[in-house]
Enzyme design. Sequence first.
Site, PDB file in Angstrom:
ATOM      1  N   CYS A 101     -81.166 -34.301  37.760  1.00  0.00           N
ATOM      2  CA  CYS A 101     -80.126 -34.734  36.808  1.00  0.00           C
ATOM      3  C   CYS A 101     -79.661 -33.587  35.930  1.00  0.00           C
ATOM      4  CB  CYS A 101     -80.649 -35.875  35.931  1.00  0.00           C
ATOM      5  SG  CYS A 101     -81.207 -37.309  36.862  1.00  0.00           S
TER       6      CYS A 101
ATOM      7  N   ASP B 152     -72.166 -45.471  25.478  1.00  0.00           N
ATOM      8  CA  ASP B 152     -72.061 -46.207  26.737  1.00  0.00           C
ATOM      9  C   ASP B 152     -71.997 -45.183  27.859  1.00  0.00           C
ATOM     10  OD1 ASP B 152     -71.450 -48.299  28.673  1.00  0.00           O
ATOM     11  OD2 ASP B 152     -70.827 -49.480  26.936  1.00  0.00           O
ATOM     12  N   ASP B 153     -71.631 -45.613  29.056  1.00  0.00           N
ATOM     13  CA  ASP B 153     -71.566 -44.689  30.180  1.00  0.00           C
ATOM     14  C   ASP B 153     -70.484 -43.634  29.987  1.00  0.00           C
ATOM     15  OD1 ASP B 153     -73.638 -45.907  31.513  1.00  0.00           O
ATOM     16  OD2 ASP B 153     -72.343 -47.272  32.625  1.00  0.00           O
TER      17      ASP B 153
ATOM     18  N   ASP C 121     -63.746 -25.442  27.862  1.00  0.00           N
ATOM     19  CA  ASP C 121     -64.311 -24.090  27.859  1.00  0.00           C
ATOM     20  C   ASP C 121     -65.822 -24.194  27.897  1.00  0.00           C
ATOM     21  OD1 ASP C 121     -62.330 -21.806  27.518  1.00  0.00           O
ATOM     22  OD2 ASP C 121     -61.595 -23.213  26.009  1.00  0.00           O
TER      23      ASP C 121
ATOM     24  N   ASP D  75     -56.856 -23.655  22.347  1.00  0.00           N
ATOM     25  CA  ASP D  75     -55.787 -24.129  23.221  1.00  0.00           C
ATOM     26  C   ASP D  75     -55.042 -25.308  22.601  1.00  0.00           C
ATOM     27  OD1 ASP D  75     -56.297 -22.270  25.227  1.00  0.00           O
ATOM     28  OD2 ASP D  75     -57.840 -23.523  26.132  1.00  0.00           O
TER      29      ASP D  75
ATOM     30  N   GLY E 174     -71.268 -36.305  25.789  1.00  0.00           N
ATOM     31  CA  GLY E 174     -71.471 -35.045  26.483  1.00  0.00           C
ATOM     32  C   GLY E 174     -72.690 -35.073  27.373  1.00  0.00           C
ATOM     33  N   HIS E 175     -73.195 -33.893  27.657  1.00  0.00           N
ATOM     34  CA  HIS E 175     -74.358 -33.744  28.545  1.00  0.00           C
ATOM     35  C   HIS E 175     -75.180 -32.565  28.050  1.00  0.00           C
ATOM     36  CE1 HIS E 175     -76.614 -33.974  32.350  1.00  0.00           C
ATOM     37  NE2 HIS E 175     -76.629 -32.647  32.303  1.00  0.00           N
TER      38      HIS E 175
ATOM     39  N   ASP F 252     -53.349 -18.780  22.782  1.00  0.00           N
ATOM     40  CA  ASP F 252     -54.489 -18.168  22.090  1.00  0.00           C
ATOM     41  C   ASP F 252     -55.050 -17.054  22.963  1.00  0.00           C
ATOM     42  OD1 ASP F 252     -55.482 -20.073  23.957  1.00  0.00           O
ATOM     43  OD2 ASP F 252     -57.413 -20.103  22.934  1.00  0.00           O
TER      44      ASP F 252
END
Length: 755
Positions: free
Chosen positions: A419, A451-452, A469, A492, A542-543, A630
Amino acid sequence: MKSTAPIIKDLVLVGGGHSHVAVLKMLGMRPVEGLRVTLVTRDVHTPYSGMLPGLIAGQYSLDEAHIDLRPLCEFAGARLYHDTVTGMDLDAKQLACKNRPPVSYDFVSFDIGSTPQTHNVPGAAEHSTPVKPVDQFLERLAELTRTIESNPGDSLRVAVVGAGAGGVELVLALEHRLRTILRAQSTPETTLECTLFSASSDIMPTHNPRVRKKLSRILDERGIAVRRDCRVQRVEPDGVIDTAGTHHPFDAVMWVTNASAPGWIAQAGLATDEAGFIAVDDHLQSTSHPGVFAAGDIASMSNHDLAKSGVYAVRQGMPLAENLRRIAQGRPLKAYRPQKNFLSLIGTGDGYAVGSKSLLAFEGDWVWKLKDWIDRRWMEQWDELPEMEDDEATDVDVQIDSPTTREALSAMAMRCGGCGSKLGHTVLSRVLQRLDVVERDDVIIGLDAPDDSAVTRVPDGMAVVQTVDFFRTFIDDPYTFGRIAANHSLGDIWAMGAEPQSALAVAVVPYGVEDKIEQDLYQLLAGAVDVLRDSGAALVGGHSGEGAEMSFGLQVNGLVDPDDILRKGGMQPGDALVLTKPIGTGTLFAANMRQEAKGRWIDAALDTMAQSSREAARCMREHGATACTDITGFGLLGHLVEMTRPSGVDATLDLDKIPLLDGALETTAAGIFSSLQPDNIRLRRALQNMDEAADHPVYPLLFDPQTAGGLLASIPAERAADCVSALRRGSYAHAAIIGHIAPRTDAPAPIRLIL
């Protein structure tokens, strides 16, 4: 040398004093595997006390009299946090800082020196200049210098309060520096009056009578008045008042009285002496908390009555390093025995010095030459660090070993690598609970009810701007890295005229025991969230995972009215090119990795990179920007090419107008470039006069990749100067017009350089 071993314990060094520089070097030469070292310091360039009077007198340059801590930390594999500790929680083992989240430690050592007492004399804190912090004192000295140079013939009256060795050296150095300026101006030297205030009947009461007699004579010969038995009762804007009520008028008052310690040390619960200095035993270990150490002026050895002298701080470095190594490894500590007598050398600011040891006293220019030789030799060891090009060049000490460590390492070995090596739910939950994220009405599902996936609402009539980024860390400070990475990602959004709405984070933190991973992740996300909060964006998910090194990135969504989108391809002939930030981050951080960049260069670059482009984007839109982008990985030239091609225009760049970060010219001249530079150089075919420009010192920086760089916009020529003025009135001091847009020609390349 950066270790790839799992992080087991954290050693935090607070302050970059004379003892801690030795600790850093010794731990760099012989690291303890599994021990992570962090330096938290107010000053990245730490002054050497032995050379400070010579610096004031004009005998040394700033670099000659300061130790640059950044290359030393790079050598030691230590993280450098440029901040000030303001308190500590001994139970939680955390240090409160002025500008960042708390820093956790397993072991902590203090070497923060001391400052002259000002709190016990009314007006002293407001109207006098303490000799420490040194950088603030040097700023005041620069003001005095400018005053003399701009007002020749005016009188200047300077007082130094405190007649110990430090006060005597200071007044002699000041007198020499200021009188040298007067002589250069052919100004009557009688316009300068220097006075030394001594609360006792003599100067330098801790030194032997022969030394006091020699320096009293020298003070008299130099025309420096000494007011003995004259204690300053109050300091006012125009002078001082003594205990007899007499007013002594002065233009500047310098304060060099008895040393004092920060009040938060005693408030935290550490054992201290009567003056508030950390009480330590013969191991330089706190008498109340075994995981706390101290050295230098901030330490008070319970079994020895030591003067506040840089000599002891220098000598305590090696035993402190050894005991910090030993406590990390669970080994018995070794006692430090301070020397009873030492050689004292006091410079008089003019190439002369007085020396003493025990009852001996001697003087002469040869004494100054001896002092200068000793001081320069000591400083050389920090300027000329051993080269460590491979693992075999470093003598790695034994690993931290304890039942707790073995249990933690066993758990790490069994950790799942699937994972994406994601972090455990418990760690993530604790970190997310500590973050202060923005709450927005258009976030339907976010971190408040995970949630998912996250779900956001797009208001009617608005379009979604999306960018992403992700990059490896280039500094060892996760909080600052998080701030810069967030600014980089938001660039950006600002460039397109949008407002940030939400962000997803992807974070990789180094392997380590659970509490270390948690702290790293929290510091990293806290930095990013601080920037996102200022921008109005919500972190919605996020992860996270583990890896060999820290990496971080953000996917950011923004909202914009489709009619207000600012694109790269809108440049108009006649527009001026405006750049909001200086360039040079790529070469500077390449030099930093090689320990060849000055700490102040890197600090200035970090400050620029941490600066948001939000207000710059607003200002450029208000002044009619026709196109914007930028500046990031492709460098200034690469991003300008991306603008000229879709716009169907040519451009001129004035190389002498491009703002540069301090040190960038020096590092490129030394042949130090980012690893991305070779790819960017291929864009030189976009230049009309490449061969002519190749020898210009700014030319290589056209290809320098930027992190969190500034905005580059085309502004109608008649509004460009006002735009730059507005940017500079804000926080963009380096904003500049760097070129102009021209109609497309038949030239084989779209960009011409003005040399």
